[in-house]
Design a protein around this motif. Structure first.
Motif, PDB file in Angstrom:
ATOM      1  N   ARG A 170       0.848  -1.206   0.000  1.00 54.47           N
ATOM      2  CA  ARG A 170       0.000   0.000   0.000  1.00 54.47           C
ATOM      3  C   ARG A 170       0.880   1.251   0.000  1.00 54.47           C
ATOM      4  NH1 ARG A 170      -5.313  -0.052   1.538  1.00 54.47           N
ATOM      5  NH2 ARG A 170      -4.891  -1.923   2.764  1.00 54.47           N
ATOM      6  N   ASP A 171       1.959   1.216   0.785  1.00 54.89           N
ATOM      7  CA  ASP A 171       2.895   2.345   0.799  1.00 54.89           C
ATOM      8  C   ASP A 171       3.578   2.500  -0.560  1.00 54.89           C
ATOM      9  OD1 ASP A 171       2.261   3.014   3.398  1.00 54.89           O
ATOM     10  OD2 ASP A 171       4.003   1.978   4.275  1.00 54.89           O
ATOM     11  N   LYS A 191       1.048   4.221  -2.721  1.00 52.61           N
ATOM     12  CA  LYS A 191       0.944   5.622  -2.315  1.00 52.61           C
ATOM     13  C   LYS A 191       2.189   6.395  -2.739  1.00 52.61           C
ATOM     14  CE  LYS A 191      -0.954   6.385   1.760  1.00 52.61           C
ATOM     15  NZ  LYS A 191      -1.252   6.244   3.213  1.00 52.61           N
ATOM     16  N   SER A 230       2.354   9.674  -5.110  1.00 52.55           N
ATOM     17  CA  SER A 230       3.127  10.850  -4.696  1.00 52.55           C
ATOM     18  C   SER A 230       4.150  11.239  -5.756  1.00 52.55           C
ATOM     19  CB  SER A 230       3.818  10.590  -3.356  1.00 52.55           C
ATOM     20  OG  SER A 230       2.850  10.448  -2.340  1.00 52.55           O
ATOM     21  N   THR A 250      -4.542  13.495  -3.973  1.00 56.63           N
ATOM     22  CA  THR A 250      -5.065  13.373  -2.604  1.00 56.63           C
ATOM     23  C   THR A 250      -6.243  12.411  -2.575  1.00 56.63           C
ATOM     24  OG1 THR A 250      -4.315  15.601  -2.046  1.00 56.63           O
ATOM     25  CG2 THR A 250      -6.071  14.658  -0.662  1.00 56.63           C
ATOM     26  N   LEU A 272      -4.915   8.856  -2.879  1.00 55.58           N
ATOM     27  CA  LEU A 272      -4.313   8.394  -1.624  1.00 55.58           C
ATOM     28  C   LEU A 272      -5.403   7.969  -0.639  1.00 55.58           C
ATOM     29  CD1 LEU A 272      -1.448  11.023  -1.192  1.00 55.58           C
ATOM     30  CD2 LEU A 272      -1.227   8.625  -1.899  1.00 55.58           C
ATOM     31  N   LEU A 292      -6.772   4.630  -1.800  1.00 55.10           N
ATOM     32  CA  LEU A 292      -5.861   3.521  -1.455  1.00 55.10           C
ATOM     33  C   LEU A 292      -5.963   3.175   0.028  1.00 55.10           C
ATOM     34  CD1 LEU A 292      -2.753   4.545  -3.584  1.00 55.10           C
ATOM     35  CD2 LEU A 292      -4.191   2.515  -3.916  1.00 55.10           C
ATOM     36  N   ASP A 293      -6.074   4.179   0.886  1.00 55.21           N
ATOM     37  CA  ASP A 293      -6.196   3.919   2.320  1.00 55.21           C
ATOM     38  C   ASP A 293      -7.506   3.213   2.660  1.00 55.21           C
ATOM     39  OD1 ASP A 293      -3.754   4.846   3.250  1.00 55.21           O
ATOM     40  OD2 ASP A 293      -4.483   6.906   3.517  1.00 55.21           O
TER      41      ASP A 293
END
Length: 194
Positions: free
Chosen positions: A82-83, A86, A90, A180, A183, A186-187
């Motif tokens: 997931r990071d 993200k 970014s 944004t 993100l 995804l969270d």
């Protein structure tokens, strides 16, 4: 400096210049002289390394692939998929000024190449986008999400869309706002999502 090293460095500069100039100006508006000037190489030397503009386009696609591979390698340093995703978003947002001026490097080349009927370069651009989709799907798969290919298509489509709109509107904030949103999306994903 050894002759082979100088030749390799010159070819590398030409390849990097081709990627930048073709992205900024498009294929049809770019001349070999433009690329030579950007690479700080005499125009006659371009023909030594690249016989046709199509060879330069192919080199530019290779350069974009190398950038994608470098980015995904850096993202792979994170243990959390997931990071990684993200981080990808970014990285896209970080390039918002470039996207607002010229669009996505690969997406714009793919769209331009699709209009040509004289070769296979459009398929090569498509393969580069497929590479990004496959990497992205692998991250969703590692998260245990159903339909990882669908999620990858959603994410990459969102990027292409926000790049296109940022470019059309000449507004880098489109990338920021949509980044944004991505993100947050995804969270919000959990393995029960489908």
């Amino acid at each position: 400096m050894d002759r082979r090293v100088r030749a390799s460095e010159k070819r590398r500069r030409l390849t990097a210049a081709a990627a930048r100039v073709l992205h900024e100006q498009g294929i049809e508006r770019t001349t070999l002289a433009d690329i030579a000037r950007e690479a700080d190489v005499p125009v006659g030397n371009v023909y030594y390394y690249f016989k046709t503009k199509d060879e330069l386009v192919r080199a530019a696609l290779s350069e974009h692939r190398a950038h994608l591979d470098e980015l995904t390698a850096r993202l792979e340093e994170s243990a959390d998929p997931r990071d990684r995703l993200k981080g990808l978003v970014s990285a896209w947002v970080d390039r918002r000024e470039t996207a607002a001026r010229h669009g996505c490097p690969t997406g714009t080349l793919a769209a331009e190449l699709d209009k040509r009927t004289d070769g296979t370069l459009d398929a090569e651009a498509g393969a580069l986008i497929r590479h990004l989709l496959d990497w992205t799907a692998a991250q969703f798969r590692l998260l245990g999400l159903p339909d990882p290919d669908g999620h990858a298509l959603t994410l990459v489509s969102a990027y292409q869309g926000m790049s296109l709109l940022a470019n059309a509107l000449r507004d880098p904030d489109v990338m920021t706002r949509e980044g944004t949103r991505l993100l947050g999306w995804l969270d919000s994903l959990t393995p029960a999502d489908g």
